[in-house]
Each structure stands twice: as structure tokens, then as C-alpha cells.
Design a protein around this motif. Structure first.
Motif, PDB file in Angstrom:
ATOM      1  N   MET A 213      -1.081  -3.094   0.199  1.00 58.20           N
ATOM      2  CA  MET A 213      -0.386  -2.952  -1.128  1.00 58.20           C
ATOM      3  C   MET A 213      -1.449  -3.646  -2.245  1.00 58.20           C
TER       4      MET A 213
ATOM      5  N   ALA B  77      -4.569  -1.521  -2.692  1.00 62.95           N
ATOM      6  CA  ALA B  77      -4.749  -0.411  -3.571  1.00 62.95           C
ATOM      7  C   ALA B  77      -4.250  -0.741  -5.071  1.00 62.95           C
TER       8      ALA B  77
ATOM      9  N   LEU C  11       0.699   2.700   3.917  1.00 63.06           N
ATOM     10  CA  LEU C  11       2.182   2.441   3.460  1.00 63.06           C
ATOM     11  C   LEU C  11       2.840   3.301   3.599  1.00 63.06           C
TER      12      LEU C  11
ATOM     13  N   SER D 179      -7.252   7.804   6.322  1.00 59.82           N
ATOM     14  CA  SER D 179      -7.169   6.618   5.654  1.00 59.82           C
ATOM     15  C   SER D 179      -8.493   6.196   5.998  1.00 59.82           C
TER      16      SER D 179
ATOM     17  N   ALA E 221      -3.765   3.057   0.464  1.00 59.42           N
ATOM     18  CA  ALA E 221      -2.286   3.154   0.255  1.00 59.42           C
ATOM     19  C   ALA E 221      -1.864   3.892   1.417  1.00 59.42           C
TER      20      ALA E 221
END
Length: 395
Positions: free
Chosen positions: A368, A371, A292, A303, A289
Motif C-alpha cells: 500500500m 503504490a 492488495l 504483478s 497494488a
């Protein structure tokens, strides 16, 4: 071998095997931007070639179950390693037809799944139960080493040419094959029990737990797809960074994948596999996530490391949790079922994502979805209840 001692020779041989497997599965991701920019393939074709490896994974698990009835496991592992090597060497043919590349990338997926089904249970069986999560961690760290090598070396090899990158990865896979070849001798005393024990006599509680683990592992396959299909392309083409930035962040994914299974293995032995698995899925979901929230270099680095660490790291824990649920004699059969479910989820959803991404202006919606999928994995593991099954050890 004494039961309380880690079999270092077997683990080093398996690590070399999975380095080759990691290269066969993941190095292609680092090549995608260059393949598009140098017009080997269109954006859609490059994405579908990545999915071809995932689809090959679907056939690898049942192929392993079928072939193990007629051939020695050690020889099957060797053949799969050779297939991974050939898949890269043969893709260096720049003017080959598209079906040629689809065929070799699919074969890489088949061979990778066979290695995942056959090799780890052969090694875990050699160690005492108290070391099972730690040993599994070493087992799956090899995949991360393959990803890290690909992310580090591919930008350098691309300075020469794209065919050089293909050949370089094939050469590393070949070296891994040669180094681990002697380790995969026949195992007449230990192979058949785990291969033939079925799951029909599991209790209702075991079936419920096994089903929840299967559910969690399937959604875990969806959770890592944007990073393992589009991460380098996201960095290079969507965020307008250089190929070296893309290679660096992919190498950090590989670094995380190399150390992640070692960390999760230790956590599994100390905290319990269930708690460690919930922690791993949570951190992985946060890593997926992060793009985002921010696309700064720091966020991309974090990440890369988190998703890298808990991609093979969750595999380590799921394999160990499955072992706790069903016991040693049924582990290979249950793990094959897990691998097939994982392959189906990543193959089908990977194809959908590749098709969807072709019409998107950004990869953000894919992060999205993934996640959210990992959130479902967390819920499924929290709902499990299992008592560790007695595990025998081969001396």
C-alpha cells in the motif's frame, strides 16, 4: 563507428556487465525463504541483509564520482564487476559470522551503484540522439536478465544445497565478468567531458525539471521495495506456496525486467520520454497494488511481470529524461545525483520497511505504501517541462 548504427559490441558488453550486476543485487531475494527455513538467519537478520545491499548503494554513487578523478572508468567498471562476483562466492561460507555476510552484501551494493553510474553514460554517448531511449533500454535489460536467471536457477541449485546456490550465482556473475572484460578499455577521448561538466549553469527551468525528476525517481525507489525485498518470502511463507512457486514468480519478475527496458525504450522514442514515463509509473503502481486486490496465481503473475518490467524500465526513461534536461556534457553528473537520491530513498525506507515488517503479520501494508509513493512519482513527472538539449555523438 557510424553515428546512425547501434554499436552492438558495446551494448552486448554492457548487457553482460549488468547481468552480473542484476545477479549481485537481486539473486539474494530468491534465497531469503531458504535462508530462514534452513536457519542460516532469523527472519529479521535475512531482511536486514537485503537492506545492506541497498545501503551499500548509497555509498556507491559518491565513490564512483570520487574514484573517476584518479582511475580510468573502464578499470573501475571491471573492479566493480569483480566485487559483485566475490560478494556471492564469499557468502557460501555457511558458518561465517553475521558481520561477514553484512560486509559482502554491502560491497555488492557499492559495486552495483558504481556500475549504474559509470557504465551507461559511456555507452549512450556512442549513439545518435534519435536512438537514446532505445539504447538505454538495451543497457538496462541486462539487469532483468540477471534477476530472471537467479529466479530460474536458484530453486534448482537449492536442491543441492544453499552453498551451491551462492556459488552458482557467483559463477554466473564471473562468466559475465569475463565475457564483458575486453569491452571496458580505457576511453581517453570521451570520459573526461561528461565526468567534469557541472550543473551550476543550468537555467531555472532546467533546475525545476531536474528537481521534479529527482523527486519522482526517489519515490520510484520506494515503489519497488516490497517486490525486491519481500516478494519471494511473501509468496512462500505468507501465502504458503512452495519454493518453486516463489522462484517462478521471481523469474517472471526477471523476465519482465529483461523485456521492460526494451519496451520502454521504444515507447520513449515513439511517444516522447515524458508520456512514456507517466505510462510506466502508472502500470508499475498498478502492479504493486495488485496483491492488495487479489493473491490468485494470475494476479501474482501479472504483478511480477509489471513490476519487473517497469523497475529497470523506469530507470531507462529517467536516465533518458535526465539526458534531455541537462544535455550530454552534464549527464554523468546529473545521473550520479539521481543514483544517489535513489540509493538514499531505497536504503532508508528499505531499513524502515525491514524493521516494520518484523512486527507485521502480513506484507500487505508495505504494498500500500509503495503504490502511494509511485502515485507521487506520476504527479511529479506530469509537472515537468523540458526542452531536449543538443547531444553530440562520439564517432
Amino acid at each position: 563507428m557510424r553515428a546512425q548504427v547501434v554499436n552492438r559490441q558495446s551494448l552486448s558488453g554492457l548487457a553482460a556487465t549488468l547481468v552480473g550486476n542484476g545477479i549481485g543485487r537481486f539473486a539474494y531475494i530468491a534465497l531469503i525463504p531458504a535462508l530462514i527455513q534452513q536457519q542460516w538467519f532469523s527472519e529479521a537478520q535475512a531482511s536486514y541483509l537485503g537492506v545492506a545491499t541497498l545501503l551499500g548503494y548509497i555509498f556507491g554513487a559518491p565513490a564512483a564520482n570520487a574514484l573517476v578523478k584518479y582511475f580510468e572508468r573502464g578499470n573501475l567498471v571491471r573492479w566493480a564487476m569483480i566485487a559483485c562476483t566475490l560478494s556471492y562466492l564469499c557468502c557460501a561460507w555457511q558458518h561465517g559470522p553475521l558481520w561477514w555476510f553484512y560486509g559482502w552484501r554491502t560491497l555488492a551494493g557499492v559495486a552495483g551503484a558504481m556500475l549504474m553510474v559509470l557504465a551507461p553514460p559511456m555507452i549512450v554517448r556512442l549513439h545518435q540522439p534519435q536512438l537514446k531511449a532505445r539504447v538505454s533500454g538495451v543497457v538496462f535489460a541486462g539487469i532483468g536478465m540477471g534477476a530472471m536467471l537467479s529466479g530460474t536457477l536458484i530453486p534448482l541449485l537449492l536442491l543441492l544445497s544453499l552453498p551451491s546456490a551462492w556459488l552458482g550465482m557467483g559463477a554466473i556473475s564471473l562468466v559475465a565478468t569475463v565475457l564483458s572484460w575486453p569491452m571496458w578499455r580505457s576511453d581517453p577521448n570521451g570520459s573526461t567531458m561528461a565526468a567534469t561538466a557541472g550543473l551550476r549553469d543550468l537555467s531555472q527551468g532546467q533546475w525545476v525539471t531536474l528537481s521534479l525528476i529527482l523527486f519522482a525517481y526517489s519515490f520510484n525507489a520506494i515503489g519497488y521495495l516490497p517486490h525486491t525485498l519481500f516478494w519471494v518470502d511473501f509468496v512462500v511463507r505468507e501465502l504458503q506456496m512452495s519454493q518453486f512457486h516463489g522462484g517462478f514468480f521471481w523469474a517472471m519478475f526477471g523476465l519482465g525486467a529483461a523485456i521492460g527496458p526494451l519496451i520502454t525504450g521504444q515507447l520513449g522514442d515513439r511517444l516522447g520520454v515524458k508520456r512514456a514515463l507517466v505510462m510506466a509509473f502508472t502500470l508499475k503502481a498498478f502492479g504493486v497494488a495488485l496483491p492488495l486486490i487479489s493473491t490468485s496465481s494470475g494476479s501474482l503473475l501479472l504483478s511480477s511481470i509489471l513490476v519487473g518490467a517497469f523497475t529497470p524500465g523506469t530507470v531507462t526513461l529517467v536516465s533518458t529524461y535526465t539526458l534531455e534536461c541537462v544535455g550530454l556534457a552534464r549527464h554523468t553528473k546529473a545521473w550520479s545525483m539521481m543514483t544517489l537520491a535513489f540509493a538514499l530513498a531505497q536504503g532508508v525506507v528499505g531499513y524502515v520497511m525491514a524493521y516494520w515488517a518484523d512486527g507485521l503479520s502480513s506484507y500487505q501494508p508495505l504494498f500500500m505504501v509503495s503504490a502511494a509513493a509511485l502515485g507521487l512519482s506520476i504527479i511529479a513527472i506530469l509537472a515537468t517541462q523540458t526542452q531536449p538539449q543538443p547531444l553530440a555523438v562520439n564517432h
